[in-house]
Motif scaffolding. Structure first.
Motif, mmCIF file in Angstrom:
data_model
loop_
_atom_site.group_PDB
_atom_site.id
_atom_site.type_symbol
_atom_site.label_atom_id
_atom_site.label_comp_id
_atom_site.label_asym_id
_atom_site.label_seq_id
_atom_site.Cartn_x
_atom_site.Cartn_y
_atom_site.Cartn_z
ATOM 1 N N TYR A 1 0.801 -1.221 0.000
ATOM 2 C CA TYR A 1 0.000 0.000 0.000
ATOM 3 C C TYR A 1 0.838 1.278 0.000
ATOM 4 N N GLU A 2 2.146 1.152 0.170
ATOM 5 C CA GLU A 2 3.007 2.322 0.025
ATOM 6 C C GLU A 2 3.503 2.495 -1.410
ATOM 7 N N LEU A 3 3.090 1.613 -2.301
ATOM 8 C CA LEU A 3 3.474 1.757 -3.708
ATOM 9 C C LEU A 3 2.843 3.030 -4.281
ATOM 10 N N PRO A 4 3.443 3.616 -5.326
ATOM 11 C CA PRO A 4 2.954 4.893 -5.862
ATOM 12 C C PRO A 4 1.512 4.803 -6.353
ATOM 13 N N ALA A 5 0.761 5.888 -6.143
ATOM 14 C CA ALA A 5 -0.633 5.935 -6.589
ATOM 15 C C ALA A 5 -0.742 5.716 -8.090
ATOM 16 N N GLY A 6 0.247 6.197 -8.844
ATOM 17 C CA GLY A 6 0.218 6.041 -10.291
ATOM 18 C C GLY A 6 0.180 4.594 -10.734
#
Length: 286
Positions: free
Chosen positions: A14-19
């Motif tokens: 869930y810390e992966l980039p929103a993009g």
């Protein structure tokens, strides 16, 4: 694994980039099942329909105070604030999600109605009381589900409502047989870091143990199957963008989506459950 360990492990996803999520989810970045009226329904419309469904299940009419535990990229709390004028509090352990939701709340003009709590729901102190609590696909990441639901119960006003949706093993025998299989472990540990998918009977037991009256259960399996099929289509169309944002991620992502979709109806189901903080159950005609 301790609570802090599970939070850190889950955050690897869930810390992966929103993009990255923009490349395969809908425009709201709603990371759970949609609700498809027909095969022609778009993913965006299906996710909007699901949010309206959740609002109906909770009895939202306008102006309520809603708590979303594991609020993801903010789709539900932003929807409740914009569409119903609710004050909405979201809890997420992800700093990346906090930043994204804050920007979206400002863009949509509802920053004054959106409140965010950064951390694990089990750890944070919450003094407010709420009219409704939601958990859409988040309780699977929490090691003590009864404890989480007991805390949610205590935060609700009398008569307040709970909506919980979750993917579940089909039954306990299936859980015992498949929980440690390589395909399951790829999803629960390889993608999410920590997830404990249990039979729906286990969730019902936890809801009852927390003090709630169970008021409804809806089988949404076919809708989640279609949702993930649409996610896979988007991922395949945006392979280059996914690889640009996070090199090497495309293959495990597609494997996760295909593994999840292969199990629906055989080893896994997806349910929406509603409950109320009341001893007698809901008033009025059913």
């Amino acid at each position: 694994m301790t609570l802090s360990d599970t939070t850190r492990a889950t955050n690897q996803h869930y810390e992966l980039p929103a993009g990255l999520f923009t490349a395969y989810l809908d425009r709201r970045l709603k990371y759970s099942s949609g609700l498809f009226e027909s095969p022609e329904t778009t993913l965006d419309d299906a996710q909007t329909a699901k949010l309206h469904f959740v609002a109906r299940q909770l009895g939202i009419s306008g102006g309520e105070h809603v708590l979303d535990v594991g609020c993801g990229w903010g789709s539900l709390i932003l929807f409740m604030a914009v569409e119903f004028g609710c004050t909405a509090t979201g809890v997420t352990p992800s700093a990346t999600q906090v930043e994204h939701i804050t920007k979206q709340a400002e863009r949509l003009g509802v920053a004054d109605r959106i409140h965010l709590r950064h951390g694990s729901f089990s750890d944070i102190d919450v003094s407010e009381r709420f009219d409704a609590v939601t958990m859409l696909g988040s309780i699977i990441h929490m090691p003590n589900q009864t404890e989480v639901l007991t805390k949610a119960y205590g935060l609700l006003h009398r008569g307040g409502s709970l909506y919980l949706s979750e993917s579940c093993f089909r039954n306990k025998a299936t859980y015992d047989e498949f929980a440690d299989r390589p395909g399951t472990m790829h999803v629960t540990e390889g993608i999410f870091g920590f997830a404990d998918m249990v039979p729906v009977s286990s969730l019902v037991e936890s809801i009852e143990s927390a003090g709630f009256s169970l008021t409804g259960l809806t089988d949404l399996t076919a809708h989640y199957h279609e949702t993930i099929a649409r996610w896979e289509e988007n991922a395949l169309s945006n392979r280059d963008e996914i690889e640009r944002i996070l090199p090497g991620y495309f293959e495990p992502l597609v494997r996760y989506l295909r593994t999840a979709n292969a199990g629906w109806g055989y080893t896994s189901k997806h349910y929406g459950l509603t409950a109320q903080k009341t001893r007698l159950g809901p008033k009025g005609m059913p």
